[in-house]
Design an enzyme around this catalytic site. Structure first.
Site, PDB file in Angstrom:
ATOM      1  N   ALA A 252      -0.552   7.190   3.246  1.00 24.03           N
ATOM      2  CA  ALA A 252      -2.026   7.065   3.178  1.00 24.03           C
ATOM      3  C   ALA A 252      -2.410   5.603   3.352  1.00 24.03           C
ATOM      4  O   ALA A 252      -3.309   5.260   4.131  1.00 24.03           O
ATOM      5  CB  ALA A 252      -2.541   7.590   1.848  1.00 24.03           C
ATOM      6  N   ASP A 254      -0.652   3.298   4.785  1.00 24.37           N
ATOM      7  CA  ASP A 254      -0.311   2.862   6.150  1.00 24.37           C
ATOM      8  C   ASP A 254      -1.370   3.335   7.145  1.00 24.37           C
ATOM      9  O   ASP A 254      -1.758   2.582   8.057  1.00 24.37           O
ATOM     10  CB  ASP A 254       1.065   3.416   6.552  1.00 24.37           C
TER      11      ASP A 254
HETATM   12  P1  ATP Z   1       0.636   5.356  -0.465  1.00 22.29           P
HETATM   13  O1  ATP Z   1       1.640   4.391  -1.008  1.00 22.29           O
HETATM   14  O2  ATP Z   1       0.595   6.671  -1.191  1.00 22.29           O
HETATM   15  O3  ATP Z   1       0.692   5.500   1.013  1.00 22.29           O
HETATM   16  P2  ATP Z   1      -1.180   3.328  -1.284  1.00 22.29           P
HETATM   17  O4  ATP Z   1      -0.831   3.269  -2.737  1.00 22.29           O
HETATM   18  O5  ATP Z   1      -0.705   2.248  -0.399  1.00 22.29           O
HETATM   19  O6  ATP Z   1      -0.805   4.742  -0.692  1.00 22.29           O
HETATM   20  P3  ATP Z   1      -3.841   4.190  -1.900  1.00 22.29           P
HETATM   21  O7  ATP Z   1      -4.799   3.225  -2.451  1.00 22.29           O
HETATM   22  O8  ATP Z   1      -3.272   5.205  -2.828  1.00 22.29           O
HETATM   23  O9  ATP Z   1      -2.747   3.362  -1.118  1.00 22.29           O
HETATM   24  O10 ATP Z   1      -4.516   5.000  -0.701  1.00 22.29           O
HETATM   25  C1  ATP Z   1      -4.894   4.383   0.506  1.00 22.29           C
HETATM   26  C2  ATP Z   1      -6.140   5.044   1.018  1.00 22.29           C
HETATM   27  O11 ATP Z   1      -5.875   6.433   1.268  1.00 22.29           O
HETATM   28  C3  ATP Z   1      -7.324   5.044   0.050  1.00 22.29           C
HETATM   29  O12 ATP Z   1      -8.046   3.834   0.132  1.00 22.29           O
HETATM   30  C4  ATP Z   1      -8.108   6.241   0.551  1.00 22.29           C
HETATM   31  O13 ATP Z   1      -8.838   5.913   1.705  1.00 22.29           O
HETATM   32  C5  ATP Z   1      -6.999   7.224   0.972  1.00 22.29           C
HETATM   33  N1  ATP Z   1      -6.643   8.125  -0.125  1.00 22.29           N
HETATM   34  C6  ATP Z   1      -5.589   8.009  -0.969  1.00 22.29           C
HETATM   35  N2  ATP Z   1      -5.587   9.008  -1.878  1.00 22.29           N
HETATM   36  C7  ATP Z   1      -6.648   9.782  -1.579  1.00 22.29           C
HETATM   37  C8  ATP Z   1      -7.189  10.980  -2.153  1.00 22.29           C
HETATM   38  N3  ATP Z   1      -6.647  11.555  -3.213  1.00 22.29           N
HETATM   39  N4  ATP Z   1      -8.308  11.503  -1.581  1.00 22.29           N
HETATM   40  C9  ATP Z   1      -8.888  10.920  -0.493  1.00 22.29           C
HETATM   41  N5  ATP Z   1      -8.429   9.787   0.079  1.00 22.29           N
HETATM   42  C10 ATP Z   1      -7.333   9.223  -0.456  1.00 22.29           C
HETATM   43  O1  RIB Z   2       4.448   3.905   3.062  1.00 16.82           O
HETATM   44  C1  RIB Z   2       5.250   5.051   3.218  1.00 16.82           C
HETATM   45  C2  RIB Z   2       6.597   4.680   3.735  1.00 16.82           C
HETATM   46  O2  RIB Z   2       7.279   3.909   2.762  1.00 16.82           O
HETATM   47  C3  RIB Z   2       7.512   5.848   4.025  1.00 16.82           C
HETATM   48  O3  RIB Z   2       7.358   6.376   5.312  1.00 16.82           O
HETATM   49  C4  RIB Z   2       8.903   5.276   3.754  1.00 16.82           C
HETATM   50  O4  RIB Z   2       9.692   5.151   4.895  1.00 16.82           O
HETATM   51  C5  RIB Z   2       8.671   3.929   3.074  1.00 16.82           C
HETATM   52  O5  RIB Z   2       8.877   2.904   3.955  1.00 16.82           O
END
Ligand code: ATP
Ligand code: RIB
Length: 302
Positions: A252, A254
């Site tokens: 998400a 990324d």
């Molecule tokens: P991940 O590591 O799970 O890829 P992250 O921790 O880097 O994500 P988050 O802040 O959790 O980043 O999410 C990135 C973006 O994804 C948020 O700003 C939002 O736009 C979208 N997103 C994440 N979770 C949700 C959700 N439950 N519903 C809708 N949008 C979401």
């Molecule tokens: O951000 C998600 C990614 O983190 C996964 O695709 C995994 O490969 C790790 O790099």
């Protein structure tokens, strides 16, 4: 169209769905298993390409089956791979991912070839970097290499964006931060970077100010289902996420970063670019996997 260059990791993700993430010492029986393409760098490059950016990727893969497959699949996405190098005798990066019933994940990465991305790799791509519109990077490849790339890009007037994930044990060097135009931590990373526990709008603004004081002017904190925070004219701006059914949040962040860079390269304001990025990321959380969850441009309703 000028290029968006992504510098970073490429992994093969091995994913198991579980009822809950295991506690230390606990063995649990999981559900489905799947292998799919991932890695923060490759995910962001794929997001840029699918959302309409002219994309180039700089990375290192191993010369194993995973590496050869990844290179082919990157090319099928329309990504320029001149500087995606296969490294002899080294394994391609691998990530073991558990996804629980709420869509939350837990990830371990074996970096393999990602750890070998070097300053020489960046030097080889320097002419391209200097002509890009944006260089986007994360922290699954060596910081010295990224620091060098950020300096080269910044000196050439190219916008440099860092997604500081996964956040390292050591603070990021000031020399690195001063060459960044924009940084996109999630709440945990923003807390680690600023020393302010981000848990609401007030603390998000404090954290943004603390990160700005470290030398990065533009800060966007992603906040999962709450959307994202940034600062404008001294005030906190929260751009809400789109409500959706969450299946798996892997990639998400990324998808958000790739989409953000595409929108910025199209000349949109930071606020509009965040809104576009929220839309793209909200689609990615409705699907399992990393690359396989990233939307195409036609799926984004504007
Ligand atoms: P991940 O590591 O799970 O890829 P992250 O921790 O880097 O994500 P988050 O802040 O959790 O980043 O999410 C990135 C973006 O994804 C948020 O700003 C939002 O736009 C979208 N997103 C994440 N979770 C949700 C959700 N439950 N519903 C809708 N949008 C979401
Ligand atoms: O951000 C998600 C990614 O983190 C996964 O695709 C995994 O490969 C790790 O790099």
């Amino acid at each position: 169209m000028k290029k968006i260059i992504v510098i970073g990791s490429c992994n093969t993700d091995m994913v198991i769905k579980v009822d809950h993430l295991p506690l230390p010492g606990e063995t649990i029986i999981g559900h489905d298993f799947m292998t799919n393409q991932g890695g923060k760098g490759a995910n962001q490059a794929v997001a840029v390409a699918r959302l309409g950016g002219n994309t180039q990727f700089i990375a290192r893969l191993g010369d194993d089956g995973f590496g050869c497959q990844s290179q082919q699949l990157l090319q099928q996405e329309g990504i320029e791979t001149t500087y995606v190098t296969l490294t002899e005798g080294v394994a391609t990066g691998v990530a073991m991912i558990l996804v629980d019933e709420k869509g939350e994940n837990s990830i371990i990465v074996a970096s393999g070839a990602n750890a070998l991305l070097s300053v020489d790799d960046i030097k080889a791509a320097e002419a391209d970097i200097c002509q890009a519109s944006i260089v986007l990077m994360q922290l699954e490849t060596p910081v010295e290499t990224l620091m060098y790339a950020a300096r080269v890009a910044h000196e050439a007037g190219v916008t440099v964006v860092l997604n500081p994930a996964p956040f390292p044990k050591e603070p990021l060097p000031v020399e690195f931060l001063k060459n960044l135009d924009l940084i996109t931590p999630n709440e945990t990373e923003a807390s680690m970077m600023s020393g302010v526990q981000v848990k609401n709008e007030a603390t998000a603004l404090q954290a943004i100010r603390a990160i700005q004081a470290l030398g990065v002017k533009n800060v966007i904190i992603t906040a999962g289902s709450a959307g994202a925070y940034t600062e404008k004219d001294g005030q906190l701006l929260r751009i809400p996420a789109f409500k959706t059914e969450v299946v798996d949040t892997t990639a998400a962040g990324d998808t958000f970063c790739g989409a953000l860079c595409v929108a910025l390269s199209e000349g949109r304001s930071i606020k509009d670019a965040i809104c576009f990025a929220n839309k793209a990321a909200s689609i990615s959380v409705t699907r399992m996997g990393a690359w396989r969850s990233i939307p195409q441009r036609a799926e984004i309703v504007e």
